[in-house]
Design a protein around this motif. Structure first.
Motif, short mmCIF file in Angstrom:
data_model
loop_
_atom_site.label_atom_id
_atom_site.label_comp_id
_atom_site.label_asym_id
_atom_site.label_seq_id
_atom_site.Cartn_x
_atom_site.Cartn_y
_atom_site.Cartn_z
N LYS A 1 0.62 -1.56 -0.03
CA LYS A 1 -0.22 0.21 0.63
C LYS A 1 1.07 1.60 -0.16
O LYS A 1 1.66 1.55 1.05
N LEU A 2 0.83 2.12 -1.00
CA LEU A 2 1.83 3.06 -1.61
C LEU A 2 0.75 4.15 -0.29
O LEU A 2 -0.20 4.34 -0.14
N PHE A 3 1.54 4.51 0.71
CA PHE A 3 1.14 6.15 1.33
C PHE A 3 1.93 7.12 1.06
O PHE A 3 1.40 8.77 1.61
N ALA A 4 2.88 7.75 0.48
CA ALA A 4 3.48 8.81 -0.17
C ALA A 4 4.64 8.55 -1.07
O ALA A 4 5.12 7.19 -1.47
N ALA B 1 -3.39 11.85 3.12
CA ALA B 1 -4.38 12.51 4.34
C ALA B 1 -5.31 12.49 4.16
O ALA B 1 -6.32 11.65 3.97
N PRO B 2 -5.98 12.24 5.64
CA PRO B 2 -7.23 12.16 6.52
C PRO B 2 -8.30 13.22 5.46
O PRO B 2 -7.97 14.19 5.17
N ALA B 3 -9.64 13.03 5.55
CA ALA B 3 -10.78 13.63 5.11
C ALA B 3 -10.16 15.40 5.58
O ALA B 3 -10.39 15.79 6.96
N GLY B 4 -10.10 16.14 4.98
CA GLY B 4 -9.67 17.28 5.40
C GLY B 4 -8.83 18.21 5.01
O GLY B 4 -9.29 19.39 5.10
N VAL B 5 -8.19 17.41 5.12
CA VAL B 5 -6.71 17.87 5.90
C VAL B 5 -6.26 18.78 4.00
O VAL B 5 -5.91 20.12 4.36
N GLN B 6 -6.40 18.08 3.04
CA GLN B 6 -6.30 18.39 2.01
C GLN B 6 -6.27 20.17 1.42
O GLN B 6 -5.97 20.74 1.33
N LEU C 1 3.67 12.66 7.00
CA LEU C 1 4.03 11.50 6.21
C LEU C 1 3.44 10.37 7.35
O LEU C 1 3.11 9.24 7.16
N VAL C 2 3.47 11.01 8.35
CA VAL C 2 3.12 9.48 9.42
C VAL C 2 1.54 9.71 9.33
O VAL C 2 1.57 8.04 9.56
N ASP C 3 0.62 10.21 9.02
CA ASP C 3 -0.38 10.42 9.25
C ASP C 3 -0.98 9.56 7.86
O ASP C 3 -2.08 8.76 7.90
N ALA C 4 -0.24 9.75 7.01
CA ALA C 4 -0.24 8.97 5.33
C ALA C 4 -0.59 7.44 6.22
O ALA C 4 -0.72 6.50 5.48
N TYR C 5 0.75 7.25 6.40
CA TYR C 5 1.34 5.77 6.72
C TYR C 5 -0.24 4.91 7.65
O TYR C 5 -0.32 3.93 7.61
N CYS C 6 -0.38 5.85 8.47
CA CYS C 6 -1.29 5.45 9.15
C CYS C 6 -2.55 5.27 9.01
O CYS C 6 -3.61 4.14 9.29
N LEU C 7 -2.77 6.29 7.53
CA LEU C 7 -3.87 5.49 7.21
C LEU C 7 -4.30 4.10 5.99
O LEU C 7 -5.29 3.40 5.69
N ALA D 1 -1.82 1.62 6.51
CA ALA D 1 -1.31 0.74 7.38
C ALA D 1 -2.40 -0.16 8.44
O ALA D 1 -3.40 0.21 8.97
N PRO D 2 -2.02 -1.17 8.64
CA PRO D 2 -2.63 -2.43 9.38
C PRO D 2 -2.68 -1.92 10.60
O PRO D 2 -1.88 -0.91 11.07
N ARG D 3 -4.08 -2.39 11.90
CA ARG D 3 -3.94 -1.46 12.66
C ARG D 3 -3.06 -1.69 13.93
O ARG D 3 -2.53 -1.38 14.30
N ALA D 4 -2.24 -3.22 13.31
CA ALA D 4 -1.45 -2.78 15.06
C ALA D 4 -0.07 -2.52 14.46
O ALA D 4 0.30 -1.85 15.31
N LEU D 5 -0.03 -1.67 12.99
CA LEU D 5 1.50 -1.07 12.45
C LEU D 5 1.08 0.28 12.96
O LEU D 5 2.11 0.54 13.68
N ARG D 6 0.06 0.89 13.32
CA ARG D 6 -0.88 1.50 13.67
C ARG D 6 -0.61 1.98 14.85
O ARG D 6 -0.05 3.12 15.23
N ASP D 7 -0.93 1.07 15.41
CA ASP D 7 -0.82 1.05 17.53
C ASP D 7 0.66 1.33 17.18
O ASP D 7 1.22 1.76 18.85
N ALA D 8 1.61 0.90 16.34
CA ALA D 8 2.57 1.01 17.32
C ALA D 8 3.14 2.51 16.34
O ALA D 8 4.13 2.68 17.98
N VAL D 9 2.91 2.60 15.98
CA VAL D 9 3.39 4.04 16.38
C VAL D 9 2.81 5.12 16.68
O VAL D 9 3.27 5.70 17.28
N ARG D 10 1.64 4.95 16.18
CA ARG D 10 0.68 5.67 17.25
C ARG D 10 -0.59 5.50 18.32
O ARG D 10 -1.43 4.84 17.59
#
Length: 123
Positions: free
Chosen positions: A36-39, A56-61, A102-108, A110-119
């Motif tokens: 999954k491409l995020f950036a 990017a999350p909704a509304g950020v752009q 970039l971290v927000d893009a990744y979290c959008l 990434a699977p939950r376990a990886l997201r939770d490791a970051v945030r």
């Protein structure tokens, strides 16, 4: 992209869990688990500007483009999906904000376990 800009973006992206870099449409792209491409870099797309595109999350752009059109833009191809473009060839790039994007893009993507490791989830 400028050497400094691409190296900073690369360091942030590759510092995230299970991220792989490989070319995407002739530019460096960063993928979660190779899928999954995020950036991605944007050095040759329709203009002479040096930039990155990030999910990017909704509304950020809309917010960033409205408040900082000299720094942010709606990229072609993926802008309709909310991705945001960030110019890296402007004076005084706001690197903390680029890193957060970039971290927000990744979290959008990434699977939950990886997201939770970051945030870790709030609660």
């Amino acid at each position: 992209m400028t050497v400094d800009g691409v190296e900073r973006v690369r360091a942030v992206c590759l510092g995230l869990p299970e991220v792989e870099e490989r070319p995407s449409h002739g530019e460096p792209g960063w993928f979660v688990r190779g899928k999954k491409l995020f950036a991605m870099g944007a050095d040759h797309h329709h203009d002479d500007r040096v930039a990155i595109w990030a999910a990017a999350p909704a509304g950020v752009q809309e917010h960033l483009v409205a408040t900082g059109p000299e720094r942010y833009f709606r990229p072609p191809y993926v802008g309709h999906r909310g991705w945001v473009g960030v110019y890296l060839d402007v004076p005084a790039v706001d690197w903390p904000q680029v890193e957060d994007l970039l971290v927000d893009a990744y979290c959008l993507v990434a699977p939950r376990a990886l997201r939770d490791a970051v945030r870790p989830p709030e609660g």
